[in-house]
Design an enzyme around this catalytic site. Structure first.
Site, PDB file in Angstrom:
ATOM      1  N   ASP A 155       6.758 -17.550 -14.282  1.00  0.00           N
ATOM      2  CA  ASP A 155       6.281 -17.353 -15.657  1.00  0.00           C
ATOM      3  C   ASP A 155       4.778 -17.077 -15.623  1.00  0.00           C
ATOM      4  O   ASP A 155       4.181 -17.030 -14.542  1.00  0.00           O
ATOM      5  CB  ASP A 155       6.624 -18.563 -16.544  1.00  0.00           C
ATOM      6  N   HIS A 228       6.312 -12.189 -19.321  1.00  0.00           N
ATOM      7  CA  HIS A 228       6.041 -13.493 -18.689  1.00  0.00           C
ATOM      8  C   HIS A 228       5.696 -13.320 -17.201  1.00  0.00           C
ATOM      9  O   HIS A 228       6.201 -14.050 -16.350  1.00  0.00           O
ATOM     10  CB  HIS A 228       7.242 -14.429 -18.866  1.00  0.00           C
ATOM     11  N   GLU A 291      10.725 -11.853 -24.690  1.00  0.00           N
ATOM     12  CA  GLU A 291       9.336 -11.877 -25.146  1.00  0.00           C
ATOM     13  C   GLU A 291       8.421 -10.963 -24.325  1.00  0.00           C
ATOM     14  O   GLU A 291       7.426 -11.404 -23.783  1.00  0.00           O
ATOM     15  CB  GLU A 291       8.807 -13.327 -25.098  1.00  0.00           C
ATOM     16  N   TRP A 432      12.016 -26.389 -21.649  1.00  0.00           N
ATOM     17  CA  TRP A 432      10.739 -25.694 -21.412  1.00  0.00           C
ATOM     18  C   TRP A 432       9.648 -26.755 -21.330  1.00  0.00           C
ATOM     19  O   TRP A 432       9.652 -27.712 -22.112  1.00  0.00           O
ATOM     20  CB  TRP A 432      10.458 -24.706 -22.546  1.00  0.00           C
TER      21      TRP A 432
HETATM   22  C1  ACM Z   1      12.787 -18.248 -24.496  1.00  0.00           C
HETATM   23  O1  ACM Z   1      12.803 -19.367 -25.034  1.00  0.00           O
HETATM   24  N1  ACM Z   1      11.710 -17.491 -24.550  1.00  0.00           N
HETATM   25  C2  ACM Z   1      13.951 -17.716 -23.818  1.00  0.00           C
END
Ligand code: ACM
Length: 717
Positions: A155, A228, A291, A432
């Protein structure tokens, strides 16, 4: 989805190991024997000849022994997990030296999962997590009969997998100089000044892959592209559309610098994927896809030219071109790709499986077009969200995904036909780690919500039972205690549905867990509590503080300060915005309760547009000395103080006279309570006309737009 034949899958050793530690007894080596009547208790494992499901098993416990029948090792593994669970041995500390005795209930169980993909995800980029913790995380999810571990390895904030062909990924991309402190939305930005990072060597990865395989868990590695990618670009800036240099990101969010779809990038990614596919036997490789801002691609002559050459009509189609090329490469190696639902935009790659995270709609669209889907909607599956009242919880990204909400999840949308629904492989909980900076906090956020998701994925929807789950959960929390898992204990969110009127403030109590009591108190020290149950209402007629809590919650506080508006009728010439309507419409403005700078549409009423008038009518002529208004200033959210306020009064409800007015001086950000003096006025009715800020000044967010006006309370004294 065909399950990959896991190497070294070892359900018997895993069980023998736990059993020895917990009971103090060793189980003899497995042998190929036929059970004889009268022999000592033994565990007999037989191959099922007519399995209902390839992960299913049957388990029989009787005085003569334990009989397991399953089609394959997966089923045997799950039979052993059930055995561990009904023995409750994991709740015990290790039996050091002594041997224990306990009883096993006689049972006959036939069991199999509803979904083939039962997953948990872990982001190790935002915060690096040590190998031992990753193994523990896998151990726990396998115990709850989940079979996929999605390892988010790359990321913006760090690249965490050793790639031997690209050493700068280890030297540069794996490290950031420092990390944002506190929540991303707070200003000004503060950084901790501490270098953070790390990566897994290929030897470590092999070890974790083997560890997972022994427990029937397939690891799905994720290599993020085209977005990312900032950590990779910090190491290899030639893979971006602009020259750089780039830094490994130190804050959160979405970054404009992404992989450029040039040949250098494809060479790099193909090489990376070669090494990844050598390490991970998973039939699926996750390629991210979420994203990805198109800013740089729009500005890049190379990208625009590539789009013309390839006949791509916009940058979404360019992203689709990117993903298709990668898919072709991955397919050529006999593997398939999974991507986040953005890979639908611009056309889905032919064999891709979609991970639906922005709600369920991406998953629905993919299933309708014949693609496989894993459901991970933010509403039910994001374990980085708060799980209880944020006022008492450690910092999280936002949201509120309670245990009950997770339990209520049905991965199959009702919109799908039976045929389409077969494409829903299952679901996954995502963790996350922007705001999860330690293994302990990761466990806190994942458990017990992961247990609720495990049941969603294993049990038929019509057999789910929230009350039963809550009861059984208590036993599982003891097991988590046995493992010293730092699970969240504050699951019970106390809430009050607030209604205010002439008689006072009425609170209708509500808890998330059934059978919970709520305790409330008017004692400012909160020492003497009355008890209520969910659904009951309590009326508070006197001003002052009200405290309430449940057994496992923090104490919530309401400060009730009614004024003469309590006996008035409040109306408005324009209704407040549907997003911020107030809990009782404009009557909220007289409920005696104020809001907070972290605004919501319950405490606050908001308007965005033309000037509007609030009417306040009293039953009888009322003497007024002053009027207060609670107003919000939060310029980052386009919320400004009004340009001016005019107040008129009427004695007969027909003719109105100006009483007073107000213009803002320099007031600070946040909630401001303004007082407008109206000495010794006697009225039956008031009209308060609010003139919102007509145009937000240059340089402020939302410049040129009308400012939002937020009001939480109008007091009449
Ligand atoms: C994500 O939560 N951007 C997959």
């Amino acid at each position: 989805m065909e399950s990959f034949a896991p190497f070294a899958f070892d359900p018997i050793s895993v069980f023998r190991d736990v059993f020895r530690r917990k009971s103090g007894y060793a189980i003899n080596e497995p042998g190929n024997v036929s059970p004889k009547p009268g022999t000592k208790a033994m565990i007999v494992i037989a191959k099922a000849t007519t399995p209902v499901n390839k992960e299913g098993y049957s388990l029989q416990v009787s005085p003569s022994g334990i009989y397991i029948s399953a089609a394959n090792e997966q089923g045997i593994f799950y039979a052993f997990q059930t055995l561990r669970q009904i023995m409750r041995m994991d709740a015990l500390p290790d039996a050091k030296g002594e041997a224990r005795t306990w009883q096993l209930p006689a049972v006959e169980i036939k069991d199999y999962p509803q979904f083939q993909y039962r997953g948990l995800h872990l982001d190790v980029c935002r915060h690096f997590m040590p190998v031992d913790f990753v193994k523990r995380y896998i151990d726990l999810l396998a115990y709850y009969k989940m079979n996929r571990f999605h390892w988010h390895l790359t990321d913006d904030q760090g690249w965490r997998i050793e790639i031997k062909g690209y050493p700068k990924l280890q030297e540069i991309a794996a490290w950031r100089e420092e990390t944002l402190v506190g929540h991303y939305s707070e200003t000004p930005d503060v950084y901790d000044g501490v270098r953070h990072g790390g990566y897994y060597t290929q030897e470590e990865i092999k070890d974790v892959v083997k560890y997972a395989a022994q427990r029937g868990v397939t690891i799905i590695p994720e290599i993020e592209m085209p977005g990312h990618a900032q950590a990779a670009l910090a190491a290899y800036p030639e893979l971006a559309c602009t020259p750089g240099p780039f830094k490994v990101a130190q804050t959160w969010g979405v970054f404009d610098d992404v992989f450029c779809p040039n040949e250098e990038t494809f060479t790099f990614l193909q090489h990376v994927l070669d090494e990844v596919m050598t390490l991970f036997p998973s039939p699926y490789i996750h390629i991210g896809g979420d994203e990805c801002p198109k800013t740089r691609w729009k500005e890049s002559a190379f990208c625009q030219d590539l789009m013309k050459r390839e006949g791509l009509k916009d940058e979404h189609e360019l992203q689709s071109y990117f993903i298709r090329r990668i898919e072709q490469y991955v397919n050529s190696k006999g593997r398939n790709i999974i991507g986040w639902d953005e890979i639908l935009e611009g056309g889905l790659a032919p064999n891709a499986t979609v991970m639906s995270w922005r709600g369920m709609s991406g998953g629905i669209e993919a299933a309708q077009s014949g693609h496989d889907v894993v459901m991970t909607p933010g509403t039910h599956c994001y374990f980085d969200h708060y799980q209880a009242d944020p006022a008492f919880e450690p910092l999280a990204i936002g949201g509120l995904t309670t245990l009950e909400k997770v339990y209520s999840f049905n991965p199959i949308p009702s919109k799908l036909t039976a045929e389409q629904a077969r494409h829903i492989l299952g679901a996954q909980g995502n963790l996350w780690t922007e705001y999860i900076d330690s293994p302990g906090k990761a466990e806190y956020m994942a458990y017990p919500r992961a247990i609720a998701l495990a049941e969603v994925l294993w049990t038929p929807a019509d057999r789910k039972d929230w009350n039963g789950f809550v009861q059984r959960l208590n036993g599982h929390l003891e097991r988590l205690d046995g493992w010293k898992v730092n699970y969240a204990k504050r699951l019970k969110v106390p809430a009050a549905i607030i209604q205010s009127g002439p008689k006072g403030l009425e609170l209708t109590w509500k808890t998330d867990l059934p059978g919970q009591s709520i305790y409330y108190s008017r004692d400012t020290t909160g020492h003497s509590w009355d008890t209520a149950t969910s659904g009951e209402s309590t009326l508070f007629s006197n001003p002052g503080h009200i405290y309430y809590k449940t057994d496992n919650s923090g104490i919530k506080e309401i400060n009730y300060k009614p004024t003469k508006t309590r006996n008035a009728t409040i109306s408005s010439s324009i209704p407040p915005s549907g997003s911020y309507p107030g809990r009782q419409g404009v009557m909220t403005l007289g409920d005696g309760l104020t809001g907070k700078a972290e605004f919501n549409g319950e405490d606050w009423c908001a308007w965005n547009g033309a000037p509007f008038t609030i009417g306040i009518s009293f039953d009888s002529p009322t003497a007024i000395d002053s009027i207060t208004l609670g107003l919000l200033s939060s310029t980052g959210s386009w919320i400004h103080l009004p340009q001016s306020i005019e107040i008129e009064g009427s004695k007969d409800l027909k003719t109105y006279e100006r009483i007073s007015g107000w213009v803002p001086s320099n007031l600070p950000a946040g909630r401001n309570q303004i007082t407008i003096n109206t000495p010794k006025t006697n009225v039956k009715s008031l009209r308060i006309t609010i003139y919102p800020l007509k145009s937000i000044p240059e340089g402020k967010p939302g410049a040129g737009h009308v400012g939002w006006t937020f009001i939480d309370e109008i007091g009449v004294y």
